[in-house]
Design a protein around this motif. Structure first.
Motif, PDB file in Angstrom:
ATOM      1  N   PRO A  39      68.482  42.487   6.805  1.00 51.25           N
ATOM      2  CA  PRO A  39      68.658  41.370   5.865  1.00 51.25           C
ATOM      3  C   PRO A  39      67.343  40.814   5.332  1.00 51.25           C
ATOM      4  O   PRO A  39      67.307  40.219   4.256  1.00 51.25           O
ATOM      5  N   VAL A  40      66.269  41.011   6.084  1.00 52.57           N
ATOM      6  CA  VAL A  40      64.975  40.438   5.704  1.00 52.57           C
ATOM      7  C   VAL A  40      64.297  41.243   4.590  1.00 52.57           C
ATOM      8  O   VAL A  40      63.456  40.731   3.863  1.00 52.57           O
ATOM      9  N   SER A  41      64.660  42.520   4.454  1.00 54.79           N
ATOM     10  CA  SER A  41      63.977  43.389   3.482  1.00 54.79           C
ATOM     11  C   SER A  41      64.699  43.398   2.148  1.00 54.79           C
ATOM     12  O   SER A  41      65.902  43.619   2.112  1.00 54.79           O
ATOM     13  N   PRO A  42      63.951  43.189   1.072  1.00 53.08           N
ATOM     14  CA  PRO A  42      64.592  43.284  -0.246  1.00 53.08           C
ATOM     15  C   PRO A  42      64.984  44.717  -0.584  1.00 53.08           C
ATOM     16  O   PRO A  42      64.325  45.662  -0.143  1.00 53.08           O
ATOM     17  N   PHE A  43      66.052  44.867  -1.338  1.00 58.40           N
ATOM     18  CA  PHE A  43      66.554  46.181  -1.730  1.00 58.40           C
ATOM     19  C   PHE A  43      66.919  46.126  -3.210  1.00 58.40           C
ATOM     20  O   PHE A  43      67.511  45.159  -3.682  1.00 58.40           O
ATOM     21  N   GLY A  44      66.571  47.178  -3.950  1.00 60.87           N
ATOM     22  CA  GLY A  44      66.933  47.217  -5.372  1.00 60.87           C
ATOM     23  C   GLY A  44      66.164  48.323  -6.063  1.00 60.87           C
ATOM     24  O   GLY A  44      65.364  49.009  -5.426  1.00 60.87           O
ATOM     25  N   GLY A  45      66.420  48.514  -7.356  1.00 65.82           N
ATOM     26  CA  GLY A  45      65.902  49.711  -8.001  1.00 65.82           C
ATOM     27  C   GLY A  45      64.948  49.493  -9.155  1.00 65.82           C
ATOM     28  O   GLY A  45      64.651  48.370  -9.561  1.00 65.82           O
ATOM     29  N   TYR A  46      64.454  50.622  -9.660  1.00 67.40           N
ATOM     30  CA  TYR A  46      63.691  50.718 -10.898  1.00 67.40           C
ATOM     31  C   TYR A  46      64.553  51.460 -11.920  1.00 67.40           C
ATOM     32  O   TYR A  46      65.534  52.110 -11.566  1.00 67.40           O
ATOM     33  N   LYS A  47      64.116  51.460 -13.138  1.00 65.13           N
ATOM     34  CA  LYS A  47      64.715  52.264 -14.215  1.00 65.13           C
ATOM     35  C   LYS A  47      66.248  52.101 -14.242  1.00 65.13           C
ATOM     36  O   LYS A  47      66.745  50.996 -14.154  1.00 65.13           O
ATOM     37  N   GLU A  48      66.987  53.210 -14.340  1.00 65.03           N
ATOM     38  CA  GLU A  48      68.437  53.088 -14.480  1.00 65.03           C
ATOM     39  C   GLU A  48      69.138  52.764 -13.158  1.00 65.03           C
ATOM     40  O   GLU A  48      70.359  52.763 -13.074  1.00 65.03           O
ATOM     41  N   SER A  49      68.366  52.524 -12.116  1.00 64.58           N
ATOM     42  CA  SER A  49      68.969  52.057 -10.861  1.00 64.58           C
ATOM     43  C   SER A  49      69.113  50.543 -10.854  1.00 64.58           C
ATOM     44  O   SER A  49      69.571  49.970  -9.866  1.00 64.58           O
ATOM     45  N   GLY A  50      68.704  49.897 -11.946  1.00 66.50           N
ATOM     46  CA  GLY A  50      68.954  48.461 -12.069  1.00 66.50           C
ATOM     47  C   GLY A  50      67.721  47.611 -11.893  1.00 66.50           C
ATOM     48  O   GLY A  50      66.596  48.108 -11.851  1.00 66.50           O
ATOM     49  N   PHE A  51      67.961  46.300 -11.747  1.00 61.36           N
ATOM     50  CA  PHE A  51      66.844  45.372 -11.546  1.00 61.36           C
ATOM     51  C   PHE A  51      67.317  44.193 -10.713  1.00 61.36           C
ATOM     52  O   PHE A  51      68.508  43.939 -10.578  1.00 61.36           O
ATOM     53  N   GLY A  52      66.314  43.476 -10.192  1.00 63.99           N
ATOM     54  CA  GLY A  52      66.623  42.380  -9.271  1.00 63.99           C
ATOM     55  C   GLY A  52      66.683  42.947  -7.867  1.00 63.99           C
ATOM     56  O   GLY A  52      66.837  44.165  -7.680  1.00 63.99           O
ATOM     57  N   ARG A  53      66.501  42.088  -6.875  1.00 66.02           N
ATOM     58  CA  ARG A  53      66.491  42.529  -5.481  1.00 66.02           C
ATOM     59  C   ARG A  53      67.502  41.729  -4.679  1.00 66.02           C
ATOM     60  O   ARG A  53      67.734  40.560  -4.950  1.00 66.02           O
ATOM     61  N   GLU A  54      68.098  42.405  -3.703  1.00 67.05           N
ATOM     62  CA  GLU A  54      68.987  41.708  -2.771  1.00 67.05           C
ATOM     63  C   GLU A  54      68.389  41.837  -1.382  1.00 67.05           C
ATOM     64  O   GLU A  54      67.743  42.834  -1.070  1.00 67.05           O
ATOM     65  N   GLY A  55      68.619  40.843  -0.544  1.00 68.82           N
ATOM     66  CA  GLY A  55      68.015  40.829   0.783  1.00 68.82           C
ATOM     67  C   GLY A  55      66.713  40.056   0.754  1.00 68.82           C
ATOM     68  O   GLY A  55      66.042  39.958  -0.285  1.00 68.82           O
ATOM     69  N   GLY A  56      66.377  39.447   1.891  1.00 67.44           N
ATOM     70  CA  GLY A  56      65.122  38.732   2.019  1.00 67.44           C
ATOM     71  C   GLY A  56      65.029  37.544   1.061  1.00 67.44           C
ATOM     72  O   GLY A  56      66.015  37.098   0.486  1.00 67.44           O
ATOM     73  N   LEU A  57      63.790  37.045   0.889  1.00 65.95           N
ATOM     74  CA  LEU A  57      63.585  35.905   0.002  1.00 65.95           C
ATOM     75  C   LEU A  57      63.838  36.275  -1.449  1.00 65.95           C
ATOM     76  O   LEU A  57      64.263  35.446  -2.247  1.00 65.95           O
ATOM     77  N   HIS A  58      63.579  37.551  -1.788  1.00 63.90           N
ATOM     78  CA  HIS A  58      63.845  37.998  -3.163  1.00 63.90           C
ATOM     79  C   HIS A  58      65.317  37.787  -3.496  1.00 63.90           C
ATOM     80  O   HIS A  58      65.665  37.357  -4.590  1.00 63.90           O
ATOM     81  N   GLY A  59      66.181  38.125  -2.522  1.00 61.26           N
ATOM     82  CA  GLY A  59      67.620  37.998  -2.728  1.00 61.26           C
ATOM     83  C   GLY A  59      68.042  36.551  -2.889  1.00 61.26           C
ATOM     84  O   GLY A  59      68.990  36.242  -3.608  1.00 61.26           O
ATOM     85  N   LEU A  60      67.317  35.666  -2.220  1.00 58.20           N
ATOM     86  CA  LEU A  60      67.610  34.236  -2.326  1.00 58.20           C
ATOM     87  C   LEU A  60      67.167  33.709  -3.695  1.00 58.20           C
ATOM     88  O   LEU A  60      67.886  32.947  -4.352  1.00 58.20           O
ATOM     89  N   SER A  61      65.986  34.137  -4.125  1.00 55.72           N
ATOM     90  CA  SER A  61      65.437  33.603  -5.390  1.00 55.72           C
ATOM     91  C   SER A  61      66.315  34.008  -6.572  1.00 55.72           C
ATOM     92  O   SER A  61      66.345  33.318  -7.584  1.00 55.72           O
ATOM     93  N   ALA A  62      67.071  35.101  -6.425  1.00 53.99           N
ATOM     94  CA  ALA A  62      67.950  35.543  -7.515  1.00 53.99           C
ATOM     95  C   ALA A  62      69.103  34.575  -7.745  1.00 53.99           C
ATOM     96  O   ALA A  62      69.823  34.680  -8.737  1.00 53.99           O
ATOM     97  N   TYR A  63      69.303  33.631  -6.821  1.00 56.40           N
ATOM     98  CA  TYR A  63      70.378  32.639  -6.974  1.00 56.40           C
ATOM     99  C   TYR A  63      69.834  31.232  -7.210  1.00 56.40           C
ATOM    100  O   TYR A  63      70.534  30.250  -7.030  1.00 56.40           O
ATOM    101  N   LEU A  64      68.548  31.164  -7.587  1.00 48.72           N
ATOM    102  CA  LEU A  64      67.925  29.850  -7.807  1.00 48.72           C
ATOM    103  C   LEU A  64      67.269  29.785  -9.180  1.00 48.72           C
ATOM    104  O   LEU A  64      66.803  30.795  -9.709  1.00 48.72           O
ATOM    105  N   LYS A  65      67.222  28.541  -9.713  1.00 52.74           N
ATOM    106  CA  LYS A  65      66.452  28.328 -10.949  1.00 52.74           C
ATOM    107  C   LYS A  65      64.993  28.274 -10.570  1.00 52.74           C
ATOM    108  O   LYS A  65      64.644  27.620  -9.584  1.00 52.74           O
TER     109      LYS A  65
END
Ligand code: ADP
Length: 486
Positions: free
Chosen positions: A460-486
């Motif tokens: 849960p602590v490690s961010p996960f997500g892609g480049y290029k056609e694998s998408g954008f944004g990260r889930e997991g870790g603080l990155h995953g939290l920041s995706a739900y904040l202004k």
């Protein structure tokens, strides 16, 4: 019937069947929509079956939400956001999330069995990976709920509002946890849609959410097909869309939200490279290859589906890989001996078989393990293709099944070029004895996650997500939290 261990044919050695009991699970015949902490009929009164892919039997009927139902769910999420959740302190929000995590742990066995029944994955995976990781996500994000200003110093973290979340069928409960836990910790309310073939564990999670006393409307779960997902994406009062699924649908969603206020994160397809250098610990690497593509039926978006082996060890690696493939058990997902369970749906099995046909027609050499597969249900033997070139369709397109392409390389520069020559960029693996080679490769591989001397490891602590056609944004870790904040 007891199954033969193919590596032990001479002694006729067998494992006795060890099926997990289903006596302690309770499934309703019919599941309604979960809106405002209540079970409500879909306004269309339409239901669809959720099928056990290992037996082709119907497990339950699932409500099919339309635009009116989604509107109802979004309104309930908005009301809960305005009146309750956005006013609640972080410490109080955290208590609810911790409670959900603990209640999931208490019912872990039930979740694991239902996941295996509905999704087809081996009980070993759902019991040891999916369910514990899902609980861990709730525990991890519960801890952040009252510490947002420490997570993002010198900022004033503010929730986005209502999050619309759409998830796929490969990790049904885990994906629900990846989506719901950070959204709630950050102070958002949620409308979540599970995939049409795997709604059951999300609906079981709804039972826990109701029992936990979470205020009504904070989490709403609407079931259905792509049209239900589209209704969430297009709803004017949703502030954030979090999607995990195919690149094709990701592109549709991206087009739909352009020019709106909606924030988006997309976690899409992959065609990840698993790279074996000549100084790698070969036996561990072979285990890593198996784990990367065959366990979980290759139903992992970051599956190591393209294997690159340095030429001077290629024969040895392929020989050991074939031998290990012969010891894999394909069959009943509920049997604790099973390594490879059922393919999630008939459609997905057809897709995999289509690619196997294409691979043969392209001139690649196929090898499938000799195991028998059950006559009923959707099953696929572990399959490798050698003699594959970069331009082959099977080396370029995501197959999402237990099918591995194998290519060789001579130099590091060559493998970096080959590994990056794909529209995707989700994950990669590197196997070598030398730290310097790991650092060299990890900085040059265009992939969101690079594993070294391991594969498919999550935390849960490690961010996960892609480049290029694998998408954008990260889930997991603080990155995953920041995706739900202004
Ligand atoms: P997969 O190929 O993994 O099934 P999909 O992208 O087809 O991936 O599905 C992932 C999720 O997206 C599922 O919950 C599905 O119902 C949903 N979905 C499919 N089409 C759409 C769409 N046009 N808009 C929003 N969600 C969709």
């Amino acid at each position: 019937m007891a199954k033969k261990n193919p590596t032990q044919m001479q002694t006729d050695w067998t494992y006795a069947p060890a099926p997990e009991s289903t006596s302690h699970i309770r499934l309703e015949k019919k599941y309604q929509l979960f809106i405002n902490n209540e079970w409500v009929e879909p306004s269309s009164k339409k239901y669809f079956p959720s099928i056990n892919p290992a037996t082709e039997e119907t497990l339950a009927e699932i409500a099919w939400a339309n635009e009116a139902d989604v509107d109802r769910a979004v309104k309930s999420a908005r009301k809960a956001y305005k009146e309750v959740w956005s006013k609640m302190s972080g410490i109080e929000r955290g208590k609810y999330i911790f409670r959900i995590a603990r209640m999931m742990q208490e019912r872990a066995r039930e979740f694991a069995v239902i996941e295996s029944l509905d999704c087809g994955k081996p009980i070993r995976e759902s019991r040891d990976v999916d369910v514990p990781l899902a609980c861990n996500h709730f525990f991890y994000y519960a801890g952040w709920a009252d510490k947002l200003e420490y997570a993002f110093p010198h900022k004033i973290p503010e929730a986005l509002g209502v999050a619309g979340q759409i998830i796929p069928w490969n990790f049904p409960l885990l994906m629900a946890a990846w989506k719901i836990a950070p959204a709630l910790a950050a102070g958002n309310t949620v409308v979540l849609k599970p995939a049409e073939t795997t709604s059951l564990t999300a609906l079981k999670l709804a039972e826990i959410i109701k029992d936990s006393g979470l205020p009504a409307g904070v989490v709403n779960i609407v079931t259905g097909f792509g049209d239900t997902g589209a209704a969430i994406v297009n709803h004017h009062d949703v502030d954030k869309i979090a999607f995990t699924g195919s690149t094709h649908v990701g592109k549709i969603i991206q087009r739909a939200v352009v020019g709106t206020h909606k924030k988006t994160t997309l976690e899409l397809g992959g065609k990840s490279a698993n790279i074996i250098l000549d100084d790698a610990p070969i036996d561990q690497a072979v285990e890593g290859i198996i784990n990367g593509i065959f366990f979980n039926q290759g139903h992992v978006c970051c599956a190591g589906s393209r294997l690159f082996v340095q030429e001077n060890v290629a024969d040895l690696v392929i020989k050991k890989l074939k031998s290990r493939m012969e010891s894999l058990y394909v069959g009943d997902p509920l049997d604790k001996n099973t390594d490879i369970g059922a393919i999630n749906s008939k459609e997905q099995l057809d897709t995999i078989n289509k690619y196997i046909k294409i691979g043969k027609a392209e001139g690649a050499e196929i090898y499938q393990s000799e195991c028998s597969i059950p006559s009923r249900g959707y099953f696929c033997k572990p399959t490798i293709f050698t003699g594959v070139s970069q331009s082959h369709v099977i080396a370029q397109e995501e197959i999402f099944g237990p099918v591995l392409t194998i290519q060789t390389f001579r130099t590091i520069d060559e493998v970096i070029q080959k590994a990056n020559n794909t529209p995707y960029g989700l994950a990669a693996g590197v196997w070598t004895d030398k730290g310097s080679r790991i650092f060299n490769l990890t900085t040059k591989l265009r992939a969101g996650v690079v594993w070294a001397n391991t594969y498919n490891k999550f935390d849960p602590v490690s961010p996960f997500g892609g480049y290029k056609e694998s998408g954008f944004g990260r889930e997991g870790g603080l990155h995953g939290l920041s995706a739900y904040l202004k």
